[in-house]
Write a protein that holds these residues in place. Structure first.
Motif, PDB file in Angstrom:
ATOM      1  N   SER A  15      -7.778   0.066  -4.821  1.00 35.76           N
ATOM      2  CA  SER A  15      -9.121   0.002  -4.237  1.00 35.76           C
ATOM      3  C   SER A  15      -9.104   0.428  -2.773  1.00 35.76           C
ATOM      4  O   SER A  15      -9.989   1.148  -2.311  1.00 35.76           O
ATOM      5  CB  SER A  15      -9.665  -1.427  -4.350  1.00 35.76           C
ATOM      6  OG  SER A  15      -9.769  -1.815  -5.699  1.00 35.76           O
ATOM      7  N   ARG A  16      -8.077  -0.008  -2.075  1.00 34.08           N
ATOM      8  CA  ARG A  16      -8.003   0.323  -0.650  1.00 34.08           C
ATOM      9  C   ARG A  16      -7.828   1.821  -0.449  1.00 34.08           C
ATOM     10  O   ARG A  16      -8.466   2.416   0.426  1.00 34.08           O
ATOM     11  CB  ARG A  16      -6.833  -0.447  -0.006  1.00 34.08           C
ATOM     12  CG  ARG A  16      -6.913  -0.491   1.505  1.00 34.08           C
ATOM     13  CD  ARG A  16      -5.688  -1.141   2.105  1.00 34.08           C
ATOM     14  NE  ARG A  16      -5.622  -2.588   1.882  1.00 34.08           N
ATOM     15  CZ  ARG A  16      -4.629  -3.361   2.325  1.00 34.08           C
ATOM     16  NH1 ARG A  16      -3.617  -2.810   2.990  1.00 34.08           N
ATOM     17  NH2 ARG A  16      -4.636  -4.656   2.103  1.00 34.08           N
ATOM     18  N   LEU A  17      -6.960   2.435  -1.265  1.00 28.55           N
ATOM     19  CA  LEU A  17      -6.735   3.880  -1.159  1.00 28.55           C
ATOM     20  C   LEU A  17      -8.013   4.643  -1.498  1.00 28.55           C
ATOM     21  O   LEU A  17      -8.282   5.697  -0.923  1.00 28.55           O
ATOM     22  CB  LEU A  17      -5.592   4.311  -2.094  1.00 28.55           C
ATOM     23  CG  LEU A  17      -4.193   3.817  -1.713  1.00 28.55           C
ATOM     24  CD1 LEU A  17      -3.184   4.182  -2.793  1.00 28.55           C
ATOM     25  CD2 LEU A  17      -3.757   4.382  -0.368  1.00 28.55           C
ATOM     26  N   GLN A  18      -8.786   4.064  -2.433  1.00 29.18           N
ATOM     27  CA  GLN A  18     -10.050   4.693  -2.796  1.00 29.18           C
ATOM     28  C   GLN A  18     -11.062   4.585  -1.649  1.00 29.18           C
ATOM     29  O   GLN A  18     -11.737   5.557  -1.313  1.00 29.18           O
ATOM     30  CB  GLN A  18     -10.607   4.011  -4.049  1.00 29.18           C
ATOM     31  CG  GLN A  18     -11.707   4.794  -4.735  1.00 29.18           C
ATOM     32  CD  GLN A  18     -12.006   4.253  -6.129  1.00 29.18           C
ATOM     33  OE1 GLN A  18     -11.680   3.119  -6.448  1.00 29.18           O
ATOM     34  NE2 GLN A  18     -12.616   5.078  -6.954  1.00 29.18           N
ATOM     35  N   GLN A  19     -11.130   3.403  -1.051  1.00 33.62           N
ATOM     36  CA  GLN A  19     -12.027   3.208   0.087  1.00 33.62           C
ATOM     37  C   GLN A  19     -11.709   4.153   1.231  1.00 33.62           C
ATOM     38  O   GLN A  19     -12.579   4.608   1.946  1.00 33.62           O
ATOM     39  CB  GLN A  19     -11.935   1.762   0.592  1.00 33.62           C
ATOM     40  CG  GLN A  19     -12.772   0.775  -0.220  1.00 33.62           C
ATOM     41  CD  GLN A  19     -12.450  -0.666   0.137  1.00 33.62           C
ATOM     42  OE1 GLN A  19     -11.757  -0.928   1.121  1.00 33.62           O
ATOM     43  NE2 GLN A  19     -12.963  -1.596  -0.661  1.00 33.62           N
ATOM     44  N   ARG A  20     -10.406   4.423   1.383  1.00 35.97           N
ATOM     45  CA  ARG A  20      -9.980   5.340   2.439  1.00 35.97           C
ATOM     46  C   ARG A  20     -10.283   6.787   2.093  1.00 35.97           C
ATOM     47  O   ARG A  20     -10.013   7.680   2.896  1.00 35.97           O
ATOM     48  CB  ARG A  20      -8.474   5.220   2.647  1.00 35.97           C
ATOM     49  CG  ARG A  20      -8.029   3.960   3.326  1.00 35.97           C
ATOM     50  CD  ARG A  20      -6.754   4.295   4.038  1.00 35.97           C
ATOM     51  NE  ARG A  20      -6.001   3.132   4.422  1.00 35.97           N
ATOM     52  CZ  ARG A  20      -4.801   3.210   4.977  1.00 35.97           C
ATOM     53  NH1 ARG A  20      -4.246   4.393   5.171  1.00 35.97           N
ATOM     54  NH2 ARG A  20      -4.161   2.136   5.331  1.00 35.97           N
ATOM     55  N   THR A  44      -2.283  -7.227  -6.791  1.00 39.17           N
ATOM     56  CA  THR A  44      -1.997  -6.468  -5.571  1.00 39.17           C
ATOM     57  C   THR A  44      -2.086  -4.974  -5.836  1.00 39.17           C
ATOM     58  O   THR A  44      -2.637  -4.223  -5.027  1.00 39.17           O
ATOM     59  CB  THR A  44      -0.602  -6.832  -5.037  1.00 39.17           C
ATOM     60  OG1 THR A  44      -0.522  -8.246  -4.896  1.00 39.17           O
ATOM     61  CG2 THR A  44      -0.352  -6.180  -3.692  1.00 39.17           C
ATOM     62  N   ARG A  59      -5.675  -4.131  -5.871  1.00 39.84           N
ATOM     63  CA  ARG A  59      -6.228  -4.136  -4.506  1.00 39.84           C
ATOM     64  C   ARG A  59      -5.831  -2.888  -3.740  1.00 39.84           C
ATOM     65  O   ARG A  59      -6.643  -2.299  -3.021  1.00 39.84           O
ATOM     66  CB  ARG A  59      -5.714  -5.372  -3.760  1.00 39.84           C
ATOM     67  CG  ARG A  59      -6.554  -6.602  -3.958  1.00 39.84           C
ATOM     68  CD  ARG A  59      -6.007  -7.755  -3.131  1.00 39.84           C
ATOM     69  NE  ARG A  59      -5.621  -8.861  -3.966  1.00 39.84           N
ATOM     70  CZ  ARG A  59      -6.456  -9.795  -4.411  1.00 39.84           C
ATOM     71  NH1 ARG A  59      -7.720  -9.746  -4.082  1.00 39.84           N
ATOM     72  NH2 ARG A  59      -6.026 -10.775  -5.163  1.00 39.84           N
ATOM     73  N   MET A  60      -4.588  -2.477  -3.875  1.00 42.18           N
ATOM     74  CA  MET A  60      -4.116  -1.302  -3.139  1.00 42.18           C
ATOM     75  C   MET A  60      -4.799  -0.028  -3.647  1.00 42.18           C
ATOM     76  O   MET A  60      -5.150   0.854  -2.865  1.00 42.18           O
ATOM     77  CB  MET A  60      -2.590  -1.171  -3.261  1.00 42.18           C
ATOM     78  CG  MET A  60      -1.835  -2.329  -2.622  1.00 42.18           C
ATOM     79  SD  MET A  60      -2.361  -2.646  -0.907  1.00 42.18           S
ATOM     80  CE  MET A  60      -2.823  -4.377  -0.993  1.00 42.18           C
ATOM     81  N   GLU A 104       0.826  -1.203   0.000  1.00 40.07           N
ATOM     82  CA  GLU A 104       0.000   0.000   0.000  1.00 40.07           C
ATOM     83  C   GLU A 104       0.862   1.257   0.000  1.00 40.07           C
ATOM     84  O   GLU A 104       0.602   2.204  -0.747  1.00 40.07           O
ATOM     85  CB  GLU A 104      -0.916   0.005   1.234  1.00 40.07           C
ATOM     86  CG  GLU A 104      -1.935   1.122   1.203  1.00 40.07           C
ATOM     87  CD  GLU A 104      -2.874   1.058   2.402  1.00 40.07           C
ATOM     88  OE1 GLU A 104      -2.547   0.358   3.376  1.00 40.07           O
ATOM     89  OE2 GLU A 104      -3.928   1.705   2.348  1.00 40.07           O
TER      90      GLU A 104
END
Lengths: 258, 258
Positions: free
Chosen positions: B232-237, B226, B229-230, B183
């Motif tokens: 997506s995670r940064l977007q979710q945050r 990966t 996924r990262m 990430e």
DNA sequence: CGCACGTTTGAGCACCATCAACTATAGTGG
DNA sequence: CCACTATAGTTGATGGTGCTCAAACGTGCG
């Protein structure tokens, strides 16, 4: 070469190119001018072509030797670029510091190898170089190198080649970090050391690691326990034999293929 | 600057510095000489100080422009070093090939950035540069650069600084690969792109990725899944918003701290 | 429309990090 | 000389991160 290692005094003299009387003048406090001509490591010195006055080059670089004790810094991160260095004897590590205290060892420098080129871009050292054992380094004033390079084409070419070599070396490390497993990285690390020792006339198959497992790990991007485990695994496979920091490579071709 | 992006013709002219009539002469087959003076990217060109003839420098570098289509190579690994390059327009990737077919992307070059310096050490290109989109590159004959550097101190300094900058850049990547989580790497990658686009006058907060997830992964040392996924995670945050290859950075300060 | 390709998302697993205990080695002072 | 300590290194148990395999979902192109 191995016989020299068993004879500490002769070895020291060979590597530093200093007789005991000269040696007394060489200290951290008061660096002394020493000629490249007397340097035993000259043949292998990356900076030698900058130092020596060629047929068409009457002026040679005034080189001062400086002793650096194990653990001391050759230069620190943030220091203004005043000198470049070559290791006459001894090994150092280059550390890059990070904002939150994390740090990475970007490389180890053996005898004859160059230090400090990361500072040329900004005029300040981006890394710091710490001696892993007692060292003697040649201090090469950057201004004088610049002046020499301005005057002589071959010096300029030499500088550019060394900078570019460093780029290629780091690109290789990037490849290693991006693609290789822990075991492959440790194997590649040993092969690299072996090659470099061989280049400098030492045994390619038996040498002593000057750095700790933790430092190796910091360089290769893994934890010290993993380094230790990979060493054990390579030993179990019969590729190396190690006792503490002493490494013997039993099957170099196989190690290259790991 | 954003207005230029909306006007394709004006933008193309701005970046290439070529009027349509000049543009016709510029092709892969027959590179044409073009003056730096007309280049809209000149102010941002890393090589500009090599190109232009200064007050004390009557001779300037003869620069040829060459078009490179997306997917084509600017130079290939193993090619002898004949030219260095600057991207006038378009993005490229530098790939380093490995014995067993593995490969690593050592960097991406945006408009105005320099390519090919890895070849200086050995005289052959160690990496290959592939266009990620249609490009116009300035072809800088290495012999002429050398001649200029021999003659003019500031050109020499410029070359050394660019080489050293590359060393510092790669050391930063090493740090990233050795110490950061997936990430953190993706966040650092976006921040780096943002900074570089800002430097060249584009928006720091909205840009289009020219490379695929797989290429990003190859550059950062992880798999394409990966990377996805990262993202997506940064977007979710709530730190970024992305639709395909279009990125909007919602919280740059926070992204820097990831 | 159908195909190809890039991307996203999920499930399971391998590798390496972490935590922890133990051993080896070197240096220090009694 | 030997305990004592500190440091480095080894090895084991366990968990998390990111890889692998796989399926579904766009998106663009012939």
């Amino acid at each position: 070469m191995e016989t020299l290692q068993t004879d500490a005094l002769a070895f020291s003299e060979f590597m530093t190119g200093l007789t005991p009387s000269q040696d007394a003048r060489v200290s951290s406090a008061a660096p002394a001018r020493v000629p490249c001509e007397g340097c035993g490591a000259r043949r292998l010195c990356q900076a030698a072509q900058l130092c020596r006055g060629g047929d068409d080059r009457p002026v040679s670089l005034p080189v001062c030797a400086r002793k650096v004790k194990a653990g001391e810094a050759v230069y620190r991160a943030g220091d203004p670029l005043r000198n470049l260095y070559t290791s006459r004897a001894g090994t150092s590590k280059s550390i890059r510091l990070y904002r939150d205290g994390r740090q990475q060892i970007t490389g180890f420098q053996l005898g004859g190898e160059f230090l400090g080129m990361d500072a040329i871009a900004t005029g300040r050292h981006q890394t710091e170089a710490i001696a892993l054992e007692d060292m003697v380094v040649c201090v090469l004033p950057y201004r004088e190198i610049e002046a020499l390079a301005d005057a002589y084409t071959d010096v300029r070419r030499g500088m550019e080649r060394m900078l570019s070599q460093e780029i290629v070396r780091e690109a290789g490390l990037l490849m290693l970090m991006g693609n290789l497993s822990a075991e492959e990285r440790v194997a590649a690390f040993l092969v690299d050391l072996s090659d470099r020792y061989a280049e400098r006339g030492y045994s390619a198959l038996a040498f002593t690691l000057r750095m700790s497992r933790e430092e190796i790990g910091s360089h290769l991007g893994m934890k010290l326990e993993t380094v230790s485990r990979m060493f054990s695994r390579l030993q179990q496979r019969g590729l190396i034999a190690l006792h503490g920091k002493d490494v013997r490579i039993l099957d170099l071709p196989a190690l290259r293929l790991v």
